[in-house]
Design an enzyme around this catalytic site. Structure first.
Site, short mmCIF file in Angstrom:
data_model
loop_
_atom_site.label_atom_id
_atom_site.label_comp_id
_atom_site.label_asym_id
_atom_site.label_seq_id
_atom_site.Cartn_x
_atom_site.Cartn_y
_atom_site.Cartn_z
CD GLU A 280 62.32 -13.62 64.12
OE1 GLU A 280 62.80 -13.33 63.60
OE2 GLU A 280 62.37 -12.97 65.62
CG ASP A 284 60.73 -12.62 68.25
OD1 ASP A 284 61.95 -13.09 67.93
OD2 ASP A 284 60.24 -12.66 67.03
CB SER A 502 65.49 -12.30 65.39
OG SER A 502 65.35 -11.50 64.01
CG ASP A 544 80.83 1.61 76.61
OD1 ASP A 544 80.69 0.42 75.27
OD2 ASP A 544 81.76 2.10 76.13
N GLY A 563 81.36 4.66 74.85
CA GLY A 563 80.15 5.01 75.18
C GLY A 563 79.55 4.59 73.91
CG ASP A 565 79.89 1.36 70.54
OD1 ASP A 565 79.04 1.17 69.99
OD2 ASP A 565 80.42 1.64 71.20
#
Ligand SMILES: *[C@@H]1O[C@H](CO)[C@@H](O)[C@H](O)[C@H]1NC(C)=O
Ligand SMILES: *[C@@H]1O[C@H](CO)[C@@H](O)[C@H](O)[C@H]1NC(C)=O
Ligand SMILES: *[C@@H]1O[C@H](CO)[C@@H](O)[C@H](O)[C@H]1NC(C)=O
Ligand SMILES: *[C@@H]1O[C@H](CO)[C@@H](O)[C@H](O)[C@H]1NC(C)=O
Ligand SMILES: *[C@@H]1O[C@H](CO)[C@@H](O)[C@H](O)[C@H]1NC(C)=O
Ligand SMILES: *[C@@H]1O[C@H](CO)[C@@H](O)[C@H](O)[C@H]1NC(C)=O
Length: 590
Positions: A280, A284, A502, A544, A563, A565
């Site tokens: 992780e 990152d 992540s 989108d 939009g 969602d």
């Protein structure tokens, strides 16, 4: 403060002037049913101590809430007028004091014998054991004296059974470009991607393909000396500097000298041994720094309490590393302008009052000009721990009702929650956490900035769909999304493919850091709390995502549509840059 000390001196028996009746006239402050995974183990050993955090009621919180509505609204004349640390304390009506408070002065911290805490709170603590063997000390209810009831918001650790779990629970290995299903973090599979798939996000996500996909190619940072990006690390996840170098050698040789500052908080470590490199943490750091290079990066390694041994007594663990990190970051005059976090837990394991306190602290950081991104979780609408068709998704309120399981802190309205997409063209990743909070954190049910967008989605969904499963008046998340499948990351000197939201949060944060660069260079204040801008102007500048869904709890979850969602879409940097430069701070005439 004074009220607390009167109470404390009384409870320790030092003050004789107080009516002893008050000890027993406690009023129930909170009561919970512990999650199923926890079982009572024993009473605490005599002499055990506990660190209580006492949250004082903050009468000025609504002032701050008004304030952030104005300074995060791109159409308001106060847009971008963030607060300095001392201004923020002033909004809270707090003067300089030297009581033993957290740096934000919103909590009193005191370590005392558990037996005394039990007396003060008119409760009994127990040692609880989790299914996985961990121990903690908690109580299921507590009381406060009548005269303090309205002055104290909450006291922890008492009823909070939440544990920060690593968001990146969904990892995939790829074979012939097909995901083979989830596995545990420790079962990472070494891959040797073929060279032709290296720069195509459809197969393997690298810096190069993200830069093309999200349109940052050719952007030259010009204000990086005044900018920075932060990544939080918990749960003994260590960011490895050697791996960062290998990652850059692999994906951006020009960044070979990129530097990562490491800050250790609350006894955190950052062991540089290759076998301690965290998947992780490395994911990152590598992608957030890679996308925002040469913006300086900071990695915060926040320690938890030492494992609690119920047979030794000693000090019990509080297991609240967010609080420790927040304490630290509040004490900083210039925190990083963008900070990404890829950890969270089911909202229902965090008591509502505690969630609200923590969320208000995130709001305060936003008011100081910091953009906070959080992964939306890897369980779709459910718990993500088994086949979605068989998930029970039970409430832990003692009723065992089936509900979608929102994830905190993504469900906090004052953070930017980032969901996951996959493939080209991008579609919603099936594991992407998304849904609606059951908690009321702002003064409104749903935060003001997303009401319209979410109502449109709900109209399309229809009144009767899942009506028993989610709170259609709640804060809806995620706010945006970004790729989350097959990221090529270096861990312990070797390349791996990692998937999960992540990956999405640091990716989006990297883009935000570049947007801040553009604003700083133009002489504008940093973006701070981002959501009002995203919902007002995002349609022009986000891609989108209209395909995919996020199953869970025996349902197909929510469908991606046009939009919002779960999520407005993925970033188009060039378009976003234009928008954030247009959203100038208004100059007062006169
Ligand atoms: C700070 O602490 C000192 C000594 O403990 C005390 O005399 C003083 O009154 C305190 N100041 C405030 C503002 O509480
Ligand atoms: C992405 O990969 C899928 C198969 O995994 C394929 O069907 C699709 O055509 C690919 N998209 C592009 C743009 O190559
Ligand atoms: C990295 O730093 C070294 C030593 O200062 C320098 O020689 C080298 O050119 C730098 N590399 C890059 C890619 O900037
Ligand atoms: C770092 O990790 C290695 C391998 O687990 C261990 O041998 C070493 O003692 C650790 N170093 C520190 C300072 O904890
Ligand atoms: C809820 O479910 C758990 C586990 O299935 C069970 O132990 C518990 O008794 C149930 N509680 C109620 C109120 O039905
Ligand atoms: C999602 O889309 C599928 C396919 O179009 C449809 O059958 C289903 O009813 C939709 N579900 C929801 C909750 O909108």
């Amino acid at each position: 403060m004074k009220l607390f000390w009167i109470w404390l001196t009384f409870s320790t028996g030092l003050s004789l002037a107080v009516n002893p009746q008050r000890l027993t006239s406690g009023r129930l402050k909170q009561s919970v049913v512990p999650p199923q995974q926890w079982r009572k183990y024993s009473a605490p050993l005599p002499g055990s101590r506990i660190e209580l955090r006492i949250g004082l009621v903050q009468p000025f919180m609504h002032v701050l809430e008004n304030h952030i509505q104005e300074i995060s609204d791109p159409d308001h004349e106060r847009y971008g007028q963030h607060l300095s640390k001392s201004e923020w304390l002033h909004v809270h009506g707090i003067e300089d004091t030297n009581i033993s408070c957290t740096p934000a002065q919103d909590w009193i911290v005191v370590t005392l014998p558990i037996s005394l805490a039990e007396k003060m709170l008119d409760t009994n603590y127990y040692v609880w054991q989790h299914d996985d063997g961990d121990f903690t000390i908690r109580t299921t209810s507590y009381n406060l004296p009548e005269h303090l009831f309205n002055h104290i918001d909450l006291i922890q650790p008492t009823t909070m059974f939440a544990r920060l779990s690593n968001m990146k629970t969904t990892l995939y290995m790829t074979k012939n470009n097909i995901a083979l299903g989830s596995s545990h973090a420790k079962e990472l599979t070494l891959i040797t991607p073929s060279s032709d798939s290296q720069n195509d996000c459809n197969y393997t996500v690298t810096l190069n393909c993200l830069q093309s996909l999200y349109n940052t190619v050719g952007y030259q940072t010009r204000a990086h000396s005044r900018n920075s990006i932060g990544l939080t690390g918990y749960l003994e996840q260590y960011a490895n500097q050697e791996d960062l170098k290998l990652f850059f050698a692999d994906q951006n040789p020009g960044a070979a000298n990129a530097s990562l500052d490491v800050i250790l908080i609350n006894g955190g470590f950052n062991n540089q041994s290759a076998q301690e490199a965290g998947d992780e943490a490395n994911l990152d750091v590598q992608f957030a720094l890679g996308l925002s290079y040469p913006t300086p990066g900071v990695f915060y390694s926040t320690g938890g309490e030492p494992p609690f041994d119920p047979d030794q007594g000693t000090e019990s663990n509080t297991n609240e590393p967010y609080a420790k990190w927040l304490d630290y970051i509040f004490s900083q005059d210039n925190p990083p302008l963008t900070i990404s976090t890829s950890y969270g837990d089911h909202e229902q394991t965090v008591p509502e009052d505690y969630a609200r306190r923590t969320c208000e602290r995130f709001m305060a950081l936003g008011a100081r000009g910091v953009t906070l991104t959080f992964s939306s979780g890897d369980g779709g609408v459910g718990d993500g721990i088994s086949d979605p068709a068989f998930q029970t998704c039970l409430t832990n309120d003692g009723k065992n009702e089936t509900r979608f399981l929102p994830v905190f802190p993504s469900s906090c309205p004052y953070v930017t929650s980032v969901g996951g997409t996959r493939g080209i063209p991008e579609e919603a990743a099936f594991f992407s956490g998304g849904g609606f909070s059951f908690y009321v954190i702002t003064s409104f049910d749903r935060p003001w900035y997303q009401d319209r967008a979410v109502n449109e989605f709900l109209e399309t969904l229809g009144e009767h769909t899942y009506s028993d499963l989610f709170n259609r008046f709640g804060r809806a998340y995620p706010d945006v999304s970004a790729q989350g499948v097959n990221f090529r990351v270096f861990i312990g000197s070797k390349p791996y493919l990692i998937s999960g939201t992540s990956a999405s949060s640091p990716t989006f944060a990297g883009i935000v850091a570049l947007l801040n660069d553009a604003r700083l260079h133009a002489g504008l204040p940093p973006l701070g709390f981002l959501n009002p801008l995203l919902y007002k102007r995002g349609a022009e500048a986000l891609n989108d995502v209209t395909v995919g869904n996020n199953p869970g709890c025996g349902t197909n979850g929510f469908n991606a549509t046009e939009g919002w969602d779960p999520g407005l879409g993925t970033p188009n940097f060039e378009k976003l840059e234009k928008i954030v430069l247009e959203s100038q701070m208004w100059k007062r005439s006169g």
